[in-house]
Design a protein around this motif. Structure first.
Motif, mmCIF file in Angstrom:
data_model
loop_
_atom_site.group_PDB
_atom_site.id
_atom_site.type_symbol
_atom_site.label_atom_id
_atom_site.label_comp_id
_atom_site.label_asym_id
_atom_site.label_seq_id
_atom_site.Cartn_x
_atom_site.Cartn_y
_atom_site.Cartn_z
ATOM 1 N N GLN A 106 0.876 -1.273 0.023
ATOM 2 C CA GLN A 106 -0.170 0.156 0.074
ATOM 3 C C GLN A 106 0.893 1.155 0.037
ATOM 4 O OE1 GLN A 106 -2.486 0.497 3.436
ATOM 5 N NE2 GLN A 106 -3.788 2.007 2.331
ATOM 6 N N ALA A 107 1.958 1.277 0.825
ATOM 7 C CA ALA A 107 2.755 2.451 1.031
ATOM 8 C C ALA A 107 3.477 2.805 -0.528
ATOM 9 C CB ALA A 107 3.870 2.109 1.941
ATOM 10 N N GLN A 108 3.997 1.612 -1.134
ATOM 11 C CA GLN A 108 4.346 1.685 -2.356
ATOM 12 C C GLN A 108 3.447 2.296 -3.415
ATOM 13 O OE1 GLN A 108 5.508 -1.953 -4.248
ATOM 14 N NE2 GLN A 108 6.708 -1.015 -6.026
ATOM 15 N N ALA A 109 2.198 1.803 -3.347
ATOM 16 C CA ALA A 109 1.059 2.525 -4.303
ATOM 17 C C ALA A 109 0.874 3.847 -3.870
ATOM 18 C CB ALA A 109 0.040 1.591 -4.069
ATOM 19 N N GLN A 110 1.160 4.271 -2.828
ATOM 20 C CA GLN A 110 1.170 5.666 -2.286
ATOM 21 C C GLN A 110 2.165 6.608 -2.848
ATOM 22 O OE1 GLN A 110 -0.355 5.475 1.548
ATOM 23 N NE2 GLN A 110 -2.587 4.916 0.744
ATOM 24 N N GLY A 111 3.348 6.213 -3.353
ATOM 25 C CA GLY A 111 4.372 6.892 -3.467
ATOM 26 C C GLY A 111 5.811 6.617 -2.728
#
Length: 218
Positions: A72-77
């Motif tokens: 999720q953190a990766q998806a959020q940048g």
């Protein structure tokens, strides 16, 4: 994105200090950094609270949710994620290793601490993840100590990192104030140790760090 797990079954090894400073160095390097705190004691989260809204951000996660939180953190940048883990917690350590690109094992260069990391070394070898031992809280000027400690951990199957985070007052004072050694003493030896360790960490995962000569490049 780079994900680094900080694990050690031994308490007092300096996991949180290492995690906070690596993430802060990534922020100084112009990257979006995040610390995932899996320790029930929530030391990293407390440090973040003292900083108000200053990066790096710290979020907590139970081990079963760790992989999802990282994704999720990766998806959020998020570009640089550091996972801080508790001692004596096999499930948290295993989840962190599985989610990581690189594993760092902090360890004091003393006989008892060195012996205690064998369990951690076996875990990363079992899961086939690249891992290195980072010596922490040792004497600043004792190359022989680090050489001998390095030879010992090499015999465990886990090579030593060529850079250390020594026992320096700046680390203790900065953490107590919700700051980093780089913020407390930008040109100090503690800050330089962190920058060198961060640059080396980035090289292990083929990321070009912007630090040059101990300072952030313009």
């Amino acid at each position: 994105m780079t994900t680094v797990a900080i694990i050690s079954q031994k308490g007092g090894a300096g996991k949180t200090t290492l995690a906070l400073h690596l993430a802060a160095a990534a922020v100084d390097d112009g990257r979006v950094a995040l610390i995932v705190d899996t320790d029930p004691q929530a030391t990293a989260s407390q440090w973040a609270g003292w900083r108000k809204d200053e990066p790096p951000e710290v979020i907590d996660s139970p081990p079963p949710r760790l992989a999802a939180k990282v994704e999720q953190a990766q998806a959020q940048g998020a570009e640089f994620i550091v996972i801080d883990t508790p001692p004596h917690a096999d499930s948290a350590a295993r989840a962190a290793v599985e989610a990581a690109d690189l594993v760092l094992i902090p360890c004091r260069p003393s006989a008892f601490d060195l012996s205690a990391i064998q369990t951690t070394s076996k875990l990363v070898q079992l899961l086939r993840k690249p891992a290195f031992v980072v010596f922490t809280a040792g004497p600043p000027n004792a190359p022989r100590v680090y050489q001998e400690a390095g030879e010992l951990v090499e015999s465990f199957g886990t090579p030593p990192c060529p850079f250390q985070m020594s026992d320096r007052a700046a680390f203790r004072h900065a953490s107590a104030e919700g700051r980093t050694a780089m913020e407390l003493e930008p040109d100090g030896k503690a800050a330089d140790e962190v920058r060198q360790l961060y640059k080396w960490t980035c090289r292990q995962v083929d990321v070009l760090a912007k630090y040059q000569d101990g300072k952030a490049a313009a």
